[in-house]
Design a protein around this motif. Sequence first.
Motif, mmCIF file in Angstrom:
data_model
loop_
_atom_site.group_PDB
_atom_site.id
_atom_site.type_symbol
_atom_site.label_atom_id
_atom_site.label_comp_id
_atom_site.label_asym_id
_atom_site.label_seq_id
_atom_site.Cartn_x
_atom_site.Cartn_y
_atom_site.Cartn_z
ATOM 1 N N MET A 1 19.491 1.433 0.493
ATOM 2 C CA MET A 1 19.313 0.433 1.554
ATOM 3 C C MET A 1 17.841 0.028 1.618
ATOM 4 O O MET A 1 16.968 0.874 1.469
ATOM 5 C CB MET A 1 19.749 1.007 2.907
ATOM 6 C CG MET A 1 21.239 1.268 2.989
ATOM 7 S SD MET A 1 21.863 1.279 4.688
ATOM 8 C CE MET A 1 20.988 2.671 5.379
ATOM 9 N N PRO A 2 17.582 -1.262 1.833
ATOM 10 C CA PRO A 2 16.182 -1.691 1.906
ATOM 11 C C PRO A 2 15.488 -1.153 3.163
ATOM 12 O O PRO A 2 16.117 -0.946 4.186
ATOM 13 C CB PRO A 2 16.266 -3.219 1.953
ATOM 14 C CG PRO A 2 17.675 -3.556 2.234
ATOM 15 C CD PRO A 2 18.524 -2.374 1.938
ATOM 16 N N THR A 3 14.179 -0.959 3.001
ATOM 17 C CA THR A 3 13.358 -0.572 4.149
ATOM 18 C C THR A 3 12.671 -1.822 4.683
ATOM 19 O O THR A 3 12.146 -2.618 3.911
ATOM 20 C CB THR A 3 12.286 0.443 3.716
ATOM 21 O OG1 THR A 3 12.956 1.585 3.188
ATOM 22 C CG2 THR A 3 11.423 0.875 4.896
ATOM 23 N N VAL A 4 12.706 -2.001 5.994
ATOM 24 C CA VAL A 4 11.983 -3.135 6.588
ATOM 25 C C VAL A 4 10.908 -2.580 7.513
ATOM 26 O O VAL A 4 11.109 -1.584 8.210
ATOM 27 C CB VAL A 4 12.896 -4.092 7.378
ATOM 28 C CG1 VAL A 4 13.881 -4.769 6.453
ATOM 29 C CG2 VAL A 4 13.621 -3.398 8.511
ATOM 30 N N SER A 5 9.770 -3.260 7.465
ATOM 31 C CA SER A 5 8.668 -2.946 8.376
ATOM 32 C C SER A 5 8.210 -4.251 8.991
ATOM 33 O O SER A 5 8.078 -5.250 8.279
ATOM 34 C CB SER A 5 7.489 -2.328 7.631
ATOM 35 O OG SER A 5 7.877 -1.112 7.056
ATOM 36 N N MET A 6 8.003 -4.253 10.266
ATOM 37 C CA MET A 6 7.480 -5.448 10.915
ATOM 38 C C MET A 6 6.795 -5.038 12.213
ATOM 39 O O MET A 6 6.909 -3.883 12.649
ATOM 40 C CB MET A 6 8.601 -6.460 11.183
ATOM 41 C CG MET A 6 9.664 -6.004 12.150
ATOM 42 S SD MET A 6 11.042 -7.190 12.292
ATOM 43 C CE MET A 6 12.124 -6.628 10.975
ATOM 44 N N THR A 7 6.064 -5.977 12.760
ATOM 45 C CA THR A 7 5.441 -5.731 14.053
ATOM 46 C C THR A 7 6.293 -6.428 15.094
ATOM 47 O O THR A 7 6.531 -7.631 14.988
ATOM 48 C CB THR A 7 4.014 -6.307 14.073
ATOM 49 O OG1 THR A 7 3.306 -5.754 12.969
ATOM 50 C CG2 THR A 7 3.297 -5.952 15.363
ATOM 51 N N VAL A 8 6.793 -5.671 16.063
ATOM 52 C CA VAL A 8 7.604 -6.267 17.120
ATOM 53 C C VAL A 8 6.900 -6.026 18.452
ATOM 54 O O VAL A 8 6.669 -4.872 18.839
ATOM 55 C CB VAL A 8 9.031 -5.670 17.143
ATOM 56 C CG1 VAL A 8 9.848 -6.278 18.281
ATOM 57 C CG2 VAL A 8 9.733 -5.926 15.810
ATOM 58 N N ASN A 9 6.529 -7.084 19.091
ATOM 59 C CA ASN A 9 5.801 -7.021 20.366
ATOM 60 C C ASN A 9 4.579 -6.111 20.258
ATOM 61 O O ASN A 9 4.273 -5.335 21.158
ATOM 62 C CB ASN A 9 6.725 -6.548 21.492
ATOM 63 C CG ASN A 9 7.914 -7.481 21.667
ATOM 64 O OD1 ASN A 9 7.817 -8.679 21.355
ATOM 65 N ND2 ASN A 9 9.030 -6.962 22.136
ATOM 66 N N GLN A 11 4.042 -3.602 18.297
ATOM 67 C CA GLN A 11 4.269 -2.248 17.780
ATOM 68 C C GLN A 11 4.780 -2.340 16.344
ATOM 69 O O GLN A 11 5.663 -3.152 16.056
ATOM 70 C CB GLN A 11 5.355 -1.546 18.601
ATOM 71 C CG GLN A 11 5.129 -1.545 20.099
ATOM 72 C CD GLN A 11 4.543 -0.232 20.582
ATOM 73 O OE1 GLN A 11 4.755 0.805 19.973
ATOM 74 N NE2 GLN A 11 3.792 -0.281 21.666
ATOM 75 N N THR A 12 4.256 -1.515 15.482
ATOM 76 C CA THR A 12 4.759 -1.472 14.113
ATOM 77 C C THR A 12 6.050 -0.665 14.090
ATOM 78 O O THR A 12 6.113 0.436 14.632
ATOM 79 C CB THR A 12 3.718 -0.819 13.188
ATOM 80 O OG1 THR A 12 2.516 -1.564 13.292
ATOM 81 C CG2 THR A 12 4.192 -0.834 11.745
ATOM 82 N N VAL A 13 7.087 -1.252 13.503
ATOM 83 C CA VAL A 13 8.361 -0.540 13.399
ATOM 84 C C VAL A 13 8.808 -0.574 11.950
ATOM 85 O O VAL A 13 8.500 -1.507 11.204
ATOM 86 C CB VAL A 13 9.455 -1.172 14.301
ATOM 87 C CG1 VAL A 13 9.094 -1.006 15.760
ATOM 88 C CG2 VAL A 13 9.671 -2.630 13.953
ATOM 89 N N SER A 14 9.534 0.449 11.551
ATOM 90 C CA SER A 14 9.977 0.566 10.176
ATOM 91 C C SER A 14 11.331 1.261 10.181
ATOM 92 O O SER A 14 11.549 2.190 10.961
ATOM 93 C CB SER A 14 8.948 1.403 9.399
ATOM 94 O OG SER A 14 9.207 1.293 8.033
ATOM 95 N N ALA A 15 12.244 0.782 9.352
ATOM 96 C CA ALA A 15 13.565 1.415 9.323
ATOM 97 C C ALA A 15 14.267 1.070 8.025
ATOM 98 O O ALA A 15 13.979 0.058 7.390
ATOM 99 C CB ALA A 15 14.415 0.951 10.506
ATOM 100 N N GLU A 16 15.172 1.954 7.628
ATOM 101 C CA GLU A 16 16.070 1.639 6.517
ATOM 102 C C GLU A 16 17.271 0.936 7.103
ATOM 103 O O GLU A 16 17.900 1.438 8.041
ATOM 104 C CB GLU A 16 16.526 2.936 5.845
ATOM 105 C CG GLU A 16 15.838 3.199 4.542
ATOM 106 C CD GLU A 16 16.436 4.377 3.801
ATOM 107 O OE1 GLU A 16 17.646 4.637 3.944
ATOM 108 O OE2 GLU A 16 15.682 5.018 3.077
ATOM 109 N N VAL A 17 17.605 -0.225 6.569
ATOM 110 C CA VAL A 17 18.740 -0.968 7.123
ATOM 111 C C VAL A 17 19.655 -1.435 5.995
ATOM 112 O O VAL A 17 19.221 -1.623 4.854
ATOM 113 C CB VAL A 17 18.282 -2.208 7.933
ATOM 114 C CG1 VAL A 17 17.457 -1.797 9.139
ATOM 115 C CG2 VAL A 17 17.517 -3.192 7.063
ATOM 116 N N ASP A 18 20.897 -1.635 6.337
ATOM 117 C CA ASP A 18 21.822 -2.332 5.446
ATOM 118 C C ASP A 18 21.260 -3.741 5.236
ATOM 119 O O ASP A 18 20.792 -4.371 6.188
ATOM 120 C CB ASP A 18 23.196 -2.378 6.146
ATOM 121 C CG ASP A 18 24.294 -2.918 5.233
ATOM 122 O OD1 ASP A 18 24.007 -3.818 4.416
ATOM 123 O OD2 ASP A 18 25.436 -2.448 5.351
ATOM 124 N N GLY A 19 21.293 -4.225 4.016
ATOM 125 C CA GLY A 19 20.707 -5.529 3.715
ATOM 126 C C GLY A 19 21.261 -6.664 4.553
ATOM 127 O O GLY A 19 20.580 -7.655 4.806
#
Lengths: 155, 265
Positions: A1-9, A11-19
Motif C-alpha cells: 500500500m502506498p504511504t502518503v505524507s501531507m501537512t493537514v492544518n 500538522q505533518t501526517v503520514s499513513a499507509e493507505v489503500d491507493g
Amino acid sequence: MPTVSMTVNGQTVSAEVDGRTLLVEFIREHLALTGTHVGCDTSQCGACVVHVNGEAAKSCTMLAVQANGASVTTIEGLSEGDDLHPMQAAFKDNHGLQCGFCTPGMIMSAVDLAKRNPNPTEAEIRKGLEGNICRCTGYHNIVKAVAQGAAGMRG
Amino acid sequence: MQSFNYAKPASLADAAAALAKAEDGTLLAGGQTLLPTMKARLAAPSDLVDLAGIAELKGISVSGGTVTIGAMTRHADVAGSAEVKGAIPALAALAGGIGDQAVRNRGTIGGSVANNDPAADYPAAVLGLGATVRTNSRSIAADDFFTGLFDTALNAGEIVTAVSFPVPQKAAYVKFPNPASRYAMVGVFVAKTASGVRVAVTGAGNGGVFRVPAYEAALAANFSPSAIADGVISAADMNSDLHADAEYRAHLVAVMARRAVAAAG
C-alpha cells in the motif's frame, strides 16, 4: 500500500493507505477530522471542499495519494485558536446556514473566492459558489455572509 | 472504486513505460472525470499512471501567433493567464466557465481533450480554432482528433503532451450550461481566421463535437449574426436526453451560434 505524507492544518501526517482512498476519506476516517462532509460524493455539491496548497478542491474527487506532499487546510484549520475566522463569523452573524451540512464546504469555497477576489460583487459571489449546493437557505444569507466575510478578510 | 496500482512517474518516458507494462492501465490527469467514473465502477483500470509529477506537461507559452498549453495545465491556470487572455480571450473565458472553481483547480486540458466527453467545453475550442493536439509520438490536427463519443484518434498508450492553438482574428464561445453540472447542453465556438471561419458545436451532437459548414460559409461571406439568421440545424444528428430533446438542442445550436458571432464582434 502506498504511504502518503501531507501537512493537514499545520500538522505533518503520514499513513499507509489503500491507493483508492479518497482525500476526504483520509481526512475523515484516518485523521478523524469530520468537519469536512460528504454530500453527493459525485463532485456536484461542494460539501467536501478543502484547500489543497491554498486552493479549493473537492476532496471526494481526489485521491489521498494525489495530495502526497501537499499542504491541506480543512474547516478545522481555518480559525486561529478560539477566534472564528472572519468568514466563519460572518456566516454566524448573517444566519448563513440552517442545517449546517453544506457550511464547511461553503466557507472553504468562500475563503478561496475572497482570496482571489477580495471585494466580490453579489453576482461574483453567486458565480463563485456555483460548485456548492445548499438545500435549506435559498442562498440569500450565504451571499450576504460571504460579502461580510470578504470584507473582514480585507481587514 | 476497484483497487488499482498507483504510479507517479517523473518523466514522460517513464509514464509511457509504466502504461505499456500495465495490464489495463489508464492515465490520471486532474481526475475530475476519471475518479467519478471509477467510483461509479464504470471504469476499473488495473493501474493509474499519475501525470502530475511531470513538469514538462505544465505551462502556457505564446509565440509566433500560437498559444501552446501543456496537457497538465489546469482550467484555472488557463482562465487566469494574462497571456491567454491577451492572445485568445475566448479560450480563457471558456476555461473559466468549465465546471466550478474547485473543479477548475484540478481539471486539465489534456484530460478534457483525451476524454472527449460530448458535452465538454474544450473540444469546441480545439475544433473551432483548428488547434493541433501534440502527443509523445506525433501531432494530430483537430479535424482528425475527435472521432466519436468519448473516442479520439489517440492510440493505446499515446499521451497528450500539449495543445497548440493558432491565434484567430476574433473568436467567442457561448454555451447554454446545464444548471446542475455546468456541462454544455449546447456550446458553440466561432472563430474568424485569415483562412476562413470555423464553427464548432459541443454538447449537441450524438457523435460528439462537430463543425457546421453551412454556418462557416455564410459567416465567411458576412461575419454577422444576421448571416445565419435562417440557419436551421437538422435535429436528426442531435443528442436527446432528459435535459433537452434533439429538436430543442438543434434550436439552441442556432441561438448559441448567433450569440457567439455577436460576442466575437
